[in-house]
Design an enzyme around this catalytic site. Structure first.
Site: not given
Ligand code: 13P
Length: 678
Positions: A411, A232, A388, A43
């Site tokens: 996200g 999920k 991720g 990053r």
């Protein structure tokens, strides 16, 4: 090509002049740390192109801000764990090792080299650093302490966030947001700050992320194949629903695939399942069927008796999983199917692994996907990897550089794919000049066609947003010519009703059928010669927006109203009543055109200063109705005897963002110089 639509363009660092300016820039230096040492500097490296560009453009100072973990929450968790493990916990040492920005500043210094000096502003606070920043030598990079040491950074209440945002805004004349990984957060340093600096733009990393991720939802190169994995269903419902709109095939893998298989009545043994999501899975399968999207679920598996890195892998050759096993990865039949589906794609988006790839024995399916996507990239397919775990997977197999784009945001990339607006991106959307030609009741089809052809040629290299609005009879002819050009197709009016017995009217559906993208409403000639009321205009505005058109809402006072000092009252009323019931989301498809009636077709133009005063006032009206962000982004055109001679002075005014041109739009050689003003 100028897309009609609800989105204003992102303004990037390329659009502003940094010479001698103080810059405050949000980066995402939320990197993994261990004992004060950066563990992975992806990053940090990702922000360097923007940092170097700003310095090379002559910025006076460049102040960087970022969060680094969440000190309060992380420390609490670490402490709980220490207590549980019967170990002592040293809060200061913990924070120093994980959350202090000084080591990150030192790491950045190493990466930037000796020609640039990076200074750390101190660990005491992010507040009160103006004097420190202003005394630095020109060209210095200043790193602030972790913004999340201040609870205002993430506060729920806007006034609390604004307190920190205002303090940070003091450090810059220009705000640059290059923190894509945090763009989905509405925090003081990512979004609120934009309210308090004059200019907010996106950095190169942000620009690249948006360039690859946004079209997947808005207008992908088709066929689009989406590969969505992860544990999920509940966390991926929104993205699955959003991707159904444009995908030809949706590959569902990972833990959540078993919930889908169970929903189809298959046996899943001891596999991970969310029983409360079976209904959701069923409705997604149903929606896919309706939309003609192929759903690809595992056809065979690699299973195990328990969820463990050391568990023995067991081949399960069919879709049903025996009762004593749980699915851990996909089998060879499934991989063959993946290969077939991927081979048809022109765009691939991948989010989430298809197996437990962190355990080597169950990594094969995910590794194969990574290889197939990389191979597709080499053949010219646009490939975008986000989230991720899938990013970790492509890194693990050394394939990151083989993808068109690997997102730095987990996200944030997921929310963009869900079709959501991200606060950190929205604040960098700016106003673009919008030059429109209102051809009124002029020209035969042949004449209109000739003009359209000439404009396609002359505006090809134009940099602004353009519109041609012919009369109804020429829309179809002109539309054919404007197709694939950078000129939008407009209509000058529409009926207030959707359909029915309305002799002489033209409906929004009919306009859509002709390919119209923008509708001009409330023109003074409609208001005054055809008695259109504010209410009628409002009805048309709402109807047009509901049908996905952009709208140009015209407002403006008569000479009599001006002489009686009623300019502001009239413009306020026409704006408020014209927009009644329009939501802030819909507003991004609205342009306002201020056209003083006495200036239309008369050769009398408002002076740039007079026009600016009204534009500024109208922007204030929008701010009261929709807030400062919406007001900043509202495009307000001026109309009334605009010509090549006065366009530059008008457009130079701060609140004048374009022109709605009548007479001078009827010839290419009078419209082109206005449209290409610089
Ligand atoms: P003129 O440019 O001819 O004054 O017309 C302005 C106008 O009404 C555009 O809608």
């Amino acid at each position: 090509m100028w897309e009609a639509g609800r989105k204003k363009m992102i303004k990037t660092v390329k659009t502003v002049n940094f010479k001698d300016k103080r810059v405050i820039m949000r980066v995402d230096f939320n990197v993994p740390m261990k004992d004060g040492v950066v563990q992975d500097d992806t990053r940090i490296r990702a922000a360097i192109p923007t940092i170097k560009y700003i310095l090379a453009e002559g910025a006076k100072t460049l102040t960087l801000m970022s969060h680094l973990g969440d000190p309060a929450k992380d420390a609490e968790k670490a402490k709980e764990k220490a207590v549980k493990d019967g170990k002592s916990f040293d809060l200061d040492k913990y924070i120093k090792g994980k959350h202090r920005m000084a080591p990150v500043a030192a790491h950045l210094q190493k990466k930037l080299g000796k020609t640039v000096s990076v200074v750390f502003a101190g660990e005491d606070s992010c507040y009160g650093k103006k004097a420190f920043i202003d005394k630095q030598k020109p060209g210095t990079v200043i790193m602030l302490e972790n913004t999340r040491f201040h609870k205002e950074e993430t506060a729920k209440a806007a006034p609390d966030r604004d307190k920190l945002a205002k303090a940070l805004a003091e450090y810059g004349d220009i705000f640059v947001n290059d923190a894509f990984g945090t763009a989905h957060r509405d925090h003081a340093s990512t979004a609120s700050i934009a309210k308090f600096v004059p200019v907010s733009v996106a950095g190169f990393l942000m620009e690249k992320e948006i360039k690859y991720l946004e079209p997947i939802v808005s207008s992908p190169v088709k066929p689009l194949v989406a590969i969505i994995g992860g544990a999920k269903v509940s966390s991926k419902i929104a993205v699955l629903e959003s991707l159904l709109k444009n995908s030809s095939a949706l590959v569902i893998g990972g833990g959540m695939a078993y919930t889908f298989l169970k929903a189809q009545g298959k046996k899943i043994g001891k596999s991970l399942v969310e029983d409360d999501q079976i209904g959701t899975a069923k409705s997604i399968l149903e929606a896919a069927k309706k939309a003609g999207v192929e759903i690809v679920l595992p056809l065979d598996h690699i299973g195990a008796e328990k969820f463990d890195a050391a568990a023995k892998p067991v081949k399960i050759a069919a879709v049903d999983i025996p009762a004593n096993l749980l699915g851990m990865d996909v089998g060879p039949k499934t991989v063959a199917k993946y290969k077939e589906v991927i081979s048809k794609a022109k765009t691939i988006v991948w989010n989430g692994p298809v197996g437990v790839f962190e355990f080597d024995a169950f990594a094969k399916g995910t590794e194969e996907i990574a290889k197939l996507v990389a191979a597709a990239t080499a053949k010219g397919v646009i490939t975008v990897v986000g989230g991720g775990d899938s990013v970790a997977a492509v890194n693990k197999y050394g394939l990151a550089s083989k993808m068109s784009h690997v997102s730095t945001g987990g996200g944030a990339s997921l929310e963009l794919l869900e079709g959501r607006k991200l606060p950190g991106i929205e604040v960098t959307r700016g106003r673009d000049y919008f030059i429109a030609g209102n051809w009124k009741m002029h020209m035969t089809r042949k004449e209109a066609a000739d003009l359209a052809k000439a404009l396609v040629k002359s505006l090809k290299s134009g940099k602004h947003k353009y519109l041609a609005a012919p009369s109804f009879t020429s829309i179809e002819t002109v539309g054919e010519i404007l197709k694939e050009s950078n000129i939008l197709l407009g209509a000058q009016n529409c009926a207030a009703e959707e359909k029915g017995a309305h002799t002489g009217e033209v409906s929004v559906t009919q306009l859509k059928d002709l390919g119209v993208q923008v509708i001009i409403l409330g023109h003074s000639e409609r208001r005054h010669s055809y008695s259109e009321s504010d209410d009628l205009i409002n009805k048309k505005v709402k109807l047009a927006l509901m049908h996905g058109f952009e709208v140009i809402l015209c407002i403006g006072e008569t000479l009599d109203e001006r002489n009686k000092g009623k300019v502001e009252a009239v413009c306020k009323r026409q704006t408020e009543r014209g927009l009644a019931g329009v939501t802030v989301e819909e507003l991004s498809a609205v342009t306002i055109a201020y056209e003083p009636v006495w200036a239309i077709g008369t050769g009398k133009t408002a002076t740039p200063a007079d026009a600016q005063a009204v534009h500024k006032f109208v922007r204030g009206v929008i701010e009261k109705l929709y807030g400062s962000q919406a007001a900043k982004q509202m495009v307000i055109q001026y109309g009334g005897s605009v010509n090549a001679g006065n366009a530059v002075q008008l457009m130079a005014m701060e609140d004048i963002d374009g022109a709605l041109v009548g007479g001078a739009s009827l010839k290419a050689d009078t419209f082109t110089p206005i449209a290409k003003f610089s």
